[in-house]
Write a protein that holds these residues in place. Structure first.
Motif, PDB file in Angstrom:
ATOM      1  N   ASP A 273     -15.425  -2.232  -2.118  1.00  0.00           N
ATOM      2  CA  ASP A 273     -15.831  -0.846  -2.365  1.00  0.00           C
ATOM      3  C   ASP A 273     -14.740  -0.350  -2.605  1.00  0.00           C
ATOM      4  N   TYR A 274     -13.372  -0.919  -2.616  1.00  0.00           N
ATOM      5  CA  TYR A 274     -12.604  -0.236  -3.141  1.00  0.00           C
ATOM      6  C   TYR A 274     -11.908  -1.426  -4.333  1.00  0.00           C
ATOM      7  N   PRO A 275     -12.138  -0.011  -4.957  1.00  0.00           N
ATOM      8  CA  PRO A 275     -11.343  -0.760  -6.879  1.00  0.00           C
ATOM      9  C   PRO A 275      -9.543  -0.319  -6.659  1.00  0.00           C
ATOM     10  N   LEU A 276      -8.940  -1.090  -7.028  1.00  0.00           N
ATOM     11  CA  LEU A 276      -7.650  -1.112  -7.225  1.00  0.00           C
ATOM     12  C   LEU A 276      -7.128  -0.143  -8.176  1.00  0.00           C
ATOM     13  N   ASN A 277      -7.861   0.636  -8.884  1.00  0.00           N
ATOM     14  CA  ASN A 277      -7.334   1.921  -9.771  1.00  0.00           C
ATOM     15  C   ASN A 277      -7.542   2.335  -9.234  1.00  0.00           C
ATOM     16  N   GLN A 278      -8.551   2.695  -8.175  1.00  0.00           N
ATOM     17  CA  GLN A 278      -9.233   4.218  -7.470  1.00  0.00           C
ATOM     18  C   GLN A 278      -8.395   4.323  -5.840  1.00  0.00           C
ATOM     19  N   LEU A 279      -7.450   3.548  -5.601  1.00  0.00           N
ATOM     20  CA  LEU A 279      -6.717   3.590  -4.341  1.00  0.00           C
ATOM     21  C   LEU A 279      -4.582   3.640  -4.937  1.00  0.00           C
ATOM     22  N   LEU A 280      -4.852   2.692  -5.432  1.00  0.00           N
ATOM     23  CA  LEU A 280      -3.666   2.634  -5.920  1.00  0.00           C
ATOM     24  C   LEU A 280      -2.816   2.881  -7.364  1.00  0.00           C
ATOM     25  N   ASP A 281      -2.175   3.528  -7.896  1.00  0.00           N
ATOM     26  CA  ASP A 281      -1.857   4.233  -8.849  1.00  0.00           C
ATOM     27  C   ASP A 281       0.181   4.479  -8.911  1.00  0.00           C
ATOM     28  N   GLN A 282       0.855   4.741  -9.912  1.00  0.00           N
ATOM     29  CA  GLN A 282       2.105   5.056  -9.571  1.00  0.00           C
ATOM     30  C   GLN A 282       2.680   5.856  -8.973  1.00  0.00           C
ATOM     31  N   GLU A 283       1.853   6.628  -8.308  1.00  0.00           N
ATOM     32  CA  GLU A 283       2.620   7.422  -7.615  1.00  0.00           C
ATOM     33  C   GLU A 283       2.199   7.277  -6.185  1.00  0.00           C
ATOM     34  N   ASN A 284       1.218   6.364  -5.908  1.00  0.00           N
ATOM     35  CA  ASN A 284       0.498   5.773  -4.582  1.00  0.00           C
ATOM     36  C   ASN A 284       0.980   4.026  -4.976  1.00  0.00           C
ATOM     37  N   THR A 285       1.970   3.488  -3.955  1.00  0.00           N
ATOM     38  CA  THR A 285       2.022   2.088  -4.570  1.00  0.00           C
ATOM     39  C   THR A 285       1.473   1.391  -3.410  1.00  0.00           C
ATOM     40  N   LYS A 286       2.193   1.517  -2.498  1.00  0.00           N
ATOM     41  CA  LYS A 286       2.053   0.133  -1.123  1.00  0.00           C
ATOM     42  C   LYS A 286       0.662   0.740  -0.244  1.00  0.00           C
ATOM     43  N   ILE A 287       0.892  -0.726   0.362  1.00  0.00           N
ATOM     44  CA  ILE A 287      -0.652  -0.950   1.152  1.00  0.00           C
ATOM     45  C   ILE A 287      -0.185  -2.039   1.385  1.00  0.00           C
ATOM     46  N   ILE A 288      -0.274  -2.002   3.399  1.00  0.00           N
ATOM     47  CA  ILE A 288      -0.485  -2.632   4.308  1.00  0.00           C
ATOM     48  C   ILE A 288      -1.195  -3.733   4.345  1.00  0.00           C
ATOM     49  N   TYR A 289      -1.094  -4.990   4.282  1.00  0.00           N
ATOM     50  CA  TYR A 289      -1.664  -5.770   4.565  1.00  0.00           C
ATOM     51  C   TYR A 289      -1.822  -6.516   5.554  1.00  0.00           C
ATOM     52  N   VAL A 290      -3.460  -6.992   6.553  1.00  0.00           N
ATOM     53  CA  VAL A 290      -2.589  -8.104   8.263  1.00  0.00           C
ATOM     54  C   VAL A 290      -4.292  -8.781   7.841  1.00  0.00           C
ATOM     55  N   TYR A 291      -3.663 -10.215   7.709  1.00  0.00           N
ATOM     56  CA  TYR A 291      -4.217 -11.649   7.686  1.00  0.00           C
ATOM     57  C   TYR A 291      -4.790 -11.409   9.295  1.00  0.00           C
ATOM     58  N   ASP A 292      -5.754 -12.585  10.212  1.00  0.00           N
ATOM     59  CA  ASP A 292      -6.136 -13.612  10.903  1.00  0.00           C
ATOM     60  C   ASP A 292      -5.069 -12.421  12.163  1.00  0.00           C
ATOM     61  N   PHE A 293      -6.391 -11.300  13.051  1.00  0.00           N
ATOM     62  CA  PHE A 293      -5.986 -10.459  14.126  1.00  0.00           C
ATOM     63  C   PHE A 293      -5.562 -11.231  15.006  1.00  0.00           C
ATOM     64  N   ILE A 294      -5.499 -12.480  15.129  1.00  0.00           N
ATOM     65  CA  ILE A 294      -4.833 -13.290  16.416  1.00  0.00           C
ATOM     66  C   ILE A 294      -3.739 -13.667  15.857  1.00  0.00           C
ATOM     67  N   ASN A 295      -3.233 -13.162  15.135  1.00  0.00           N
ATOM     68  CA  ASN A 295      -2.011 -14.338  14.935  1.00  0.00           C
ATOM     69  C   ASN A 295      -0.621 -12.349  14.630  1.00  0.00           C
ATOM     70  N   MET A 296      -1.728 -12.134  14.002  1.00  0.00           N
ATOM     71  CA  MET A 296      -0.820 -10.700  13.060  1.00  0.00           C
ATOM     72  C   MET A 296      -0.224 -11.363  12.195  1.00  0.00           C
ATOM     73  N   TRP A 297      -0.545 -12.088  10.739  1.00  0.00           N
ATOM     74  CA  TRP A 297       0.253 -12.185   9.652  1.00  0.00           C
ATOM     75  C   TRP A 297      -0.010 -10.965   8.747  1.00  0.00           C
ATOM     76  N   THR A 298       0.620 -10.528   8.721  1.00  0.00           N
ATOM     77  CA  THR A 298       1.541  -8.781   8.234  1.00  0.00           C
ATOM     78  C   THR A 298       2.274  -8.730   7.249  1.00  0.00           C
ATOM     79  N   PHE A 299       1.785  -8.397   5.911  1.00  0.00           N
ATOM     80  CA  PHE A 299       2.026  -7.971   4.544  1.00  0.00           C
ATOM     81  C   PHE A 299       2.162  -6.734   4.416  1.00  0.00           C
ATOM     82  N   LEU A 300       3.866  -7.307   3.408  1.00  0.00           N
ATOM     83  CA  LEU A 300       3.890  -5.483   3.060  1.00  0.00           C
ATOM     84  C   LEU A 300       3.677  -5.925   1.106  1.00  0.00           C
TER      85      LEU A 300
END
Length: 177
Positions: A78-105
């Motif tokens: 439901d979230y196009p990238l350009n609605q969530l991120l822009d030149q002022e809002n550049t950071k988001i956290i991504y977590v893959y696999d909630f058992i192992n918690m691969w966390t990416f900045l």
């Protein structure tokens, strides 16, 4: 326009991937690009989290609607990238696999014109090898003296009735069924 992201594994070693993706693509598309860039099988659940400038986690954006009412909760698709991120809002956290918690900045590094003949999303650069297991996470309380209110711990009086098979105080009969 094309969004260029750097996704850094939250670990001591430098392990990151740079990906380019259309600004109209969704967070689900970015999720798929990151799964491919890091070589995951894509079978695990993942979420993105909005965050502030110092990477403090805020709102979750899940892969699937887990709300009480179907369709009530927005998901990655439901979230196009350009609605969530822009030149002022550049950071988001991504977590893959909630058992192992691969966390990416994940940080938006550039917004550029699309290159003629280029297929997006694309992996632009890869640095470091993903370890066999996710790095250990140390979760910290926001307040350094979180445990101070529990200093007195349990007294022996707090455990009365436990261990002696006595349940009279709880209103249970011996043969209650």
């Amino acid at each position: 326009m094309i969004y260029k992201f750097r996704a850094i594994l939250d670990a001591e070693e430098d392990i990151f991937r740079d990906v380019a993706i259309q600004e109209e693509a969704t967070l689900e598309d970015l999720h798929n690009a990151l799964v491919n860039a890091f070589g995951f099988d894509g079978l695990e659940v993942a979420s993105f989290y909005t965050c502030d400038d110092t990477w403090n986690q805020e709102d979750e954006i899940p892969m699937f609607d887990t709300g009480d009412t179907p369709g009530e909760q927005k998901t990655m698709s439901d979230y196009p990238l350009n609605q969530l991120l822009d030149q002022e809002n550049t950071k988001i956290i991504y977590v893959y696999d909630f058992i192992n918690m691969w966390t990416f900045l994940v940080e938006l590094a550039a917004i550029e014109e699309a290159q003629a003949g280029e297929i997006y999303p694309s992996l632009l650069f890869s640095h470091g090898e993903l370890p066999e297991t996710a790095p250990d996470k140390e979760f910290e309380a926001e307040n350094d003296d979180f445990y101070s209110e529990f200093e007195d711990d349990l007294d022996d009086d707090d455990l009365d009735g436990f261990g002696d098979d006595s349940f009279e105080d709880y209103g249970f009969e011996e043969n209650w069924n």
